[in-house]
Write an enzyme that holds these catalytic residues in place. Structure first.
Site, PDB file in Angstrom:
ATOM      1  N   HIS A 147       0.848  -1.209   0.000  1.00 38.77           N
ATOM      2  CA  HIS A 147       0.000   0.000   0.000  1.00 38.77           C
ATOM      3  C   HIS A 147       0.872   1.243   0.000  1.00 38.77           C
ATOM      4  O   HIS A 147       1.956   1.262   0.598  1.00 38.77           O
ATOM      5  CB  HIS A 147      -0.991   0.008   1.172  1.00 38.77           C
ATOM      6  CG  HIS A 147      -0.379   0.044   2.534  1.00 38.77           C
ATOM      7  ND1 HIS A 147      -0.049   1.217   3.184  1.00 38.77           N
ATOM      8  CD2 HIS A 147      -0.046  -0.951   3.396  1.00 38.77           C
ATOM      9  CE1 HIS A 147       0.448   0.939   4.382  1.00 38.77           C
ATOM     10  NE2 HIS A 147       0.469  -0.377   4.527  1.00 38.77           N
TER      11      HIS A 147
ATOM     12  N   ASP B  38      -0.425   4.457   0.758  1.00 42.22           N
ATOM     13  CA  ASP B  38      -0.846   5.462   1.739  1.00 42.22           C
ATOM     14  C   ASP B  38      -0.109   5.235   3.048  1.00 42.22           C
ATOM     15  O   ASP B  38       0.375   4.136   3.332  1.00 42.22           O
ATOM     16  CB  ASP B  38      -2.355   5.421   1.948  1.00 42.22           C
ATOM     17  CG  ASP B  38      -2.830   4.122   2.587  1.00 42.22           C
ATOM     18  OD1 ASP B  38      -2.493   3.046   2.047  1.00 42.22           O
ATOM     19  OD2 ASP B  38      -3.511   4.170   3.622  1.00 42.22           O
TER      20      ASP B  38
ATOM     21  N   ASP C   9       6.620   1.295   6.347  1.00 38.79           N
ATOM     22  CA  ASP C   9       5.218   0.894   6.237  1.00 38.79           C
ATOM     23  C   ASP C   9       4.460   1.875   5.347  1.00 38.79           C
ATOM     24  O   ASP C   9       3.980   2.879   5.827  1.00 38.79           O
ATOM     25  CB  ASP C   9       4.605   0.830   7.633  1.00 38.79           C
ATOM     26  CG  ASP C   9       3.170   0.359   7.663  1.00 38.79           C
ATOM     27  OD1 ASP C   9       2.729  -0.269   6.680  1.00 38.79           O
ATOM     28  OD2 ASP C   9       2.481   0.617   8.658  1.00 38.79           O
TER      29      ASP C   9
ATOM     30  N   GLU D 249      -5.098   1.588   2.971  1.00 40.11           N
ATOM     31  CA  GLU D 249      -4.924   0.561   3.993  1.00 40.11           C
ATOM     32  C   GLU D 249      -4.898   1.168   5.390  1.00 40.11           C
ATOM     33  O   GLU D 249      -5.483   0.618   6.334  1.00 40.11           O
ATOM     34  CB  GLU D 249      -3.639  -0.226   3.728  1.00 40.11           C
ATOM     35  CG  GLU D 249      -3.512  -1.516   4.518  1.00 40.11           C
ATOM     36  CD  GLU D 249      -2.874  -1.342   5.884  1.00 40.11           C
ATOM     37  OE1 GLU D 249      -2.947  -2.283   6.698  1.00 40.11           O
ATOM     38  OE2 GLU D 249      -2.303  -0.257   6.161  1.00 40.11           O
ATOM     39  N   GLU D 250      -4.215   2.313   5.531  1.00 36.09           N
ATOM     40  CA  GLU D 250      -4.109   2.921   6.853  1.00 36.09           C
ATOM     41  C   GLU D 250      -5.413   3.568   7.305  1.00 36.09           C
ATOM     42  O   GLU D 250      -5.539   3.984   8.462  1.00 36.09           O
ATOM     43  CB  GLU D 250      -2.979   3.967   6.871  1.00 36.09           C
ATOM     44  CG  GLU D 250      -1.595   3.416   6.552  1.00 36.09           C
ATOM     45  CD  GLU D 250      -1.048   2.466   7.601  1.00 36.09           C
ATOM     46  OE1 GLU D 250      -1.790   2.095   8.534  1.00 36.09           O
ATOM     47  OE2 GLU D 250       0.128   2.087   7.492  1.00 36.09           O
TER      48      GLU D 250
ATOM     49  N   HIS E 118       4.017   3.524  12.246  1.00 33.35           N
ATOM     50  CA  HIS E 118       2.932   4.347  12.798  1.00 33.35           C
ATOM     51  C   HIS E 118       3.431   5.341  13.843  1.00 33.35           C
ATOM     52  O   HIS E 118       2.681   6.224  14.247  1.00 33.35           O
ATOM     53  CB  HIS E 118       1.802   3.509  13.421  1.00 33.35           C
ATOM     54  CG  HIS E 118       1.060   2.662  12.448  1.00 33.35           C
ATOM     55  ND1 HIS E 118      -0.194   2.154  12.710  1.00 33.35           N
ATOM     56  CD2 HIS E 118       1.379   2.232  11.209  1.00 33.35           C
ATOM     57  CE1 HIS E 118      -0.605   1.444  11.683  1.00 33.35           C
ATOM     58  NE2 HIS E 118       0.342   1.467  10.752  1.00 33.35           N
TER      59      HIS E 118
END
Length: 471
Positions: free
Chosen positions: A103, A105, A136, A171-172, A436
């Protein structure tokens, strides 16, 4: 343990290593360019940045030699779908197709003062690349791009493997249109093997294949005892306030050891990997003196046993509280379920427990808000054994099989839509990546090895089904 896998003869392992190493400066530079685009799929952020991110990924996949490249989106109940990139190269007759997922995003950067460098300016320090999305999952995107370049460089015109790259753009934000996207483009995304590059390795120097995910049940429970609030001095004594009643109900969810006490939930002690308690306490920032909950090994408590947490409560805030007995209170519960557990059965077990343990006859209402399937890799498949071999070649040591205590709900969607596909969950992160969080980073040495492993997997799958190695 599964039996070892013997790759087809003459796989050019050293040539793959050399090609990856030679291309790494270019790969890292392209990763820096992706990190510079703050593509965040949340409603409160500029959607144009997400469009820029999708266009940049599409350009990279075109450069990697995939002829059919599209930016697609599918609306969902909550609003318009975010831009996903789908690129394809069709398989030669008799060759399999591999779907590579990542992903583009990213999470919001959070508080800027917690970062040691600008979140959207990738900075290298001590062999790690820092920046939001550096690990990520823009590193996952670039692992796919780099592996495809190596496949072409090493195999050339002999490569008959079909490749589809699916780079999601939300996704996030919870992948709200993922299932609708699969249904809309079911044929375009169909594959024999699906590689999800969105997990982590065990530690720096130790590769891992994520073989299990817990499922999830999300619920809100509300406890009510009064039709309206009353004065605590005038009525307190015969009456218990709703926060106390709710607390007593929540306390029934675990036994004295802290293990989940809801009947009907599946649990296993099936993992052989030792997760040292001291390491876990450090990883989870457990305060000194706090005893760990549950029974069995730490790894099984994380990956193959249920877990139940209170993630939110609605009660009267302290700073506005008066001498009042609150009539109702509610809590949000997150139940993680073990592989092999049916989410609907788990949700019903949780509902039944809460209703049967209503304290002092209070009214209990339960609303199930979310369910997600657990997942387990078929380690007997050719794809899984080939991935183990490739990881071992790239790192120079066998990989470990790990679980993830959390859930990747879209994995269940892939399983349902493509029941015949082998799903492999790999990653480029390590325990220090801080996905994150502030100072998210990518270990560049591990990243290079991850690219080597993916390129070897693609070559192995292609060769195993080619004219000289067809199974």
């Amino acid at each position: 343990m599964t039996e070892s896998w013997t790759p087809p003869p003459s796989l050019p392992v050293e040539a793959v290593r050399e090609a990856v190493r030679a291309g790494m400066p270019r790969t890292v530079e392209r990763l820096r360019e992706l990190v510079a685009i703050p593509g965040i799929a949340w409603e409160s952020f500029d959607p144009e940045q997400l469009e820029r991110s999708a266009r940049a990924v599409a350009a990279l996949l075109e450069e990697a030699g995939l002829g059919e490249v599209e930016i697609l989106r599918v609306p969902h109940a909550g609003g318009p779908g975010r831009p996903a990139v789908v690129a394809r190269r069709r398989a030669a007759p008799g060759r399999p197709t591999v779907l590579l997922y990542a992903h583009h995003d990213v999470q919001p950067p959070g508080r800027r003062e917690l970062w040691h460098s600008d979140p959207f300016t990738a900075e290298e320090r001590d062999g790690r690349l820092y920046g939001r999305g550096a690990a990520d999952d823009k590193a996952g995107v670039m692992a796919h791009v780099a592996a495809l370049r190596v496949l072409d460089a090493v195999a050339g015109e002999d490569a008959g493997l079909g490749v589809t790259v699916f780079v999601e753009g939300e996704e996030e934000a919870g992948s709200p249109s993922f299932r609708a996207f699969l249904e809309a483009y079911r044929d375009r995304l169909a594959a024999d093997v699906i590689v999800i590059a969105d997990s982590a390795n065990w530690e720096v120097g130790v590769p891992a294949l994520t073989t299990s995910l817990r499922g999830v049940v999300g619920a809100v429970v509300e406890v009510s005892a009064l039709a309206h609030a009353v004065h605590s001095g005038m009525y307190g004594g015969p009456l218990l306030d709703a926060p106390t009643l709710l607390s007593r109900l929540i306390a029934t969810l675990h036994d004295d050891d802290g293990a989940v006490a809801v009947e009907g939930l599946h649990a296993e002690d099936s993992t052989d990997l030792v997760y040292d308690e001291d390491r876990f306490r450090a990883d989870a920032a457990v305060l000194d003196g706090v005893r760990l909950a549950g029974r069995g090994s730490v790894a099984s408590r994380l990956w193959t046993r249920p877990a139940l947490s209170v993630t939110g409560m609605d009660v009267t805030p302290v700073d506005v509280a008066s001498n009042t007995i609150a009539p109702s209170a509610r809590a949000r519960l997150s139940l993680r379920i073990a592989p092999g557990q049916d989410p609907a059965a788990a949700a019903e077990a949780l509902r039944r427990h809460l209703l049967e343990h209503a304290p002092f006859g209070a009214r209990v209402d339960v609303r199930i808000e979310e369910t997600g399937q657990p997942f387990r890799t078929d380690m007997s498949s050719t794809a899984a054994r080939a991935m183990q071999w490739a990881l071992g070649q790239a790192w120079g040591r066998p990989p470990v099989e790990t679980g993830v205590g959390g859930s990747i709900p879209f994995t269940a969607d892939l399983t349902e839509v493509y029941p015949g596909a082998d799903i492999l969950i790999t990653g480029v992160e390590d325990p220090d990546s801080r996905a994150h969080g502030a100072d998210e980073s990518l270990h560049l040495g591990e990243f290079e090895r991850a690219v080597v492993a993916e390129a070897l997997l693609l070559l192995a799958l292609d060769a195993a089904h080619g004219p000289a190695g067809r199974e």
